[in-house]
Design a protein around this motif. Structure first.
Motif, short mmCIF file in Angstrom:
data_model
loop_
_atom_site.label_atom_id
_atom_site.label_comp_id
_atom_site.label_asym_id
_atom_site.label_seq_id
_atom_site.Cartn_x
_atom_site.Cartn_y
_atom_site.Cartn_z
N TYR A 23 0.90 -1.24 0.15
CA TYR A 23 0.12 0.02 -0.10
C TYR A 23 0.76 1.34 0.05
CZ TYR A 23 -4.15 -2.69 0.80
OH TYR A 23 -5.34 -3.44 0.62
N ASP A 24 1.90 1.33 0.58
CA ASP A 24 2.70 2.37 0.64
C ASP A 24 3.62 2.56 -0.84
OD1 ASP A 24 2.41 2.60 3.46
OD2 ASP A 24 4.36 1.94 4.24
N SER A 25 3.85 1.60 -1.42
CA SER A 25 4.45 1.55 -2.66
C SER A 25 3.40 2.33 -3.70
CB SER A 25 4.88 0.42 -2.91
OG SER A 25 6.04 -0.02 -2.33
N ALA A 26 2.26 1.60 -3.49
CA ALA A 26 1.02 2.10 -4.48
C ALA A 26 0.79 3.42 -4.56
CB ALA A 26 -0.01 1.28 -4.19
N GLY A 27 1.02 3.93 -2.91
CA GLY A 27 0.65 5.55 -2.86
C GLY A 27 1.74 6.43 -3.28
N SER A 28 3.19 5.93 -3.18
CA SER A 28 4.10 6.48 -4.09
C SER A 28 4.02 6.56 -5.59
CB SER A 28 5.37 5.99 -3.42
OG SER A 28 5.41 6.08 -2.16
N ILE A 29 3.89 5.34 -5.91
CA ILE A 29 3.62 5.33 -7.31
C ILE A 29 2.55 5.94 -8.02
CG2 ILE A 29 3.01 3.49 -9.39
CD1 ILE A 29 4.67 1.68 -7.61
N ALA A 30 1.48 6.06 -7.29
CA ALA A 30 0.33 6.96 -7.76
C ALA A 30 0.60 8.29 -7.79
CB ALA A 30 -0.93 6.72 -6.92
N TYR A 31 1.47 8.87 -7.00
CA TYR A 31 1.78 10.27 -7.01
C TYR A 31 2.79 10.50 -8.23
CZ TYR A 31 -0.31 11.63 -2.73
OH TYR A 31 -1.33 12.21 -1.91
N ILE A 32 3.44 9.71 -8.41
CA ILE A 32 4.44 9.85 -9.67
C ILE A 32 3.73 9.79 -10.81
CG2 ILE A 32 6.37 8.55 -10.97
CD1 ILE A 32 7.53 7.58 -8.10
N VAL A 33 2.79 8.99 -11.01
CA VAL A 33 1.83 8.70 -12.34
C VAL A 33 1.12 10.15 -12.22
CG1 VAL A 33 0.14 7.60 -13.24
CG2 VAL A 33 1.82 6.40 -12.50
N GLY A 34 0.71 10.39 -11.21
CA GLY A 34 -0.40 11.62 -11.00
C GLY A 34 0.42 13.02 -11.44
N GLY A 35 1.49 12.97 -11.12
CA GLY A 35 2.67 14.23 -11.31
C GLY A 35 2.79 14.16 -13.02
N LEU A 36 3.22 12.96 -13.59
CA LEU A 36 3.39 12.83 -14.88
C LEU A 36 2.11 13.46 -15.79
CD1 LEU A 36 5.80 9.61 -15.00
CD2 LEU A 36 6.38 12.10 -15.74
N ALA A 37 1.01 12.69 -15.27
CA ALA A 37 -0.20 13.25 -15.90
C ALA A 37 -0.34 14.60 -15.91
CB ALA A 37 -1.47 12.41 -15.17
N CYS A 38 -0.21 15.16 -14.70
CA CYS A 38 -0.38 16.65 -14.61
C CYS A 38 0.61 17.38 -15.55
CB CYS A 38 0.08 17.22 -13.36
SG CYS A 38 -1.28 16.91 -12.02
N ALA A 39 2.04 16.77 -15.85
CA ALA A 39 3.02 17.40 -16.82
C ALA A 39 2.49 17.22 -18.19
CB ALA A 39 4.00 16.85 -16.45
N VAL A 40 2.17 16.11 -18.55
CA VAL A 40 1.60 15.85 -19.87
C VAL A 40 0.31 16.86 -20.14
CG1 VAL A 40 0.32 14.21 -21.35
CG2 VAL A 40 2.26 13.61 -20.06
#
Length: 105
Positions: A23-40
């Motif tokens: 769950y901790d890893s999933a939260g971190s990965i979700a923030y990375i993906v969210g940041g990339l989505a914002c950038a795109v």
């Protein structure tokens, strides 16, 4: 307590630790993906509409600050405090840009 009970208890404790790590890893990965989505999204909007909307970055920053402050409060992790402060600064800049753009219309 017999051998089987001890083994079962050990397995359940190990699984809960493993699940917590997932769950901790999933939260971190979700923030990375969210940041990339914002950038795109921002790049596409800038290219297509010649307009810069900082609203999604503002939401991303607020979520990240809440996440890191919660972890800092629970663990006293200086890394999370540092990340929260940096994201808060970026969030303030994005809020300024967002409201400046909003009131210029």
């Amino acid at each position: 307590m017999n051998r089987n009970e001890i083994l079962e208890k050990s397995r359940s404790e190990h699984n809960s630790e493993y699940e917590k790590h997932i769950y901790d890893s999933a939260g971190s990965i979700a923030y990375i993906v969210g940041g990339l989505a914002c950038a795109v999204l921002l790049l596409v909007e800038e290219i297509v509409a010649d307009h810069y909307n900082s609203g999604c970055w503002l939401i991303f920053c607020v979520m990240r600050v809440a996440y890191d402050i919660y972890i800092f409060i629970r663990t006293r992790s200086k890394r999370n405090l540092f990340t929260a402060v940096i994201m808060a600064i970026i969030g303030v800049v994005m809020a300024y840009l967002y409201f400046t753009e909003l009131f210029q219309r």
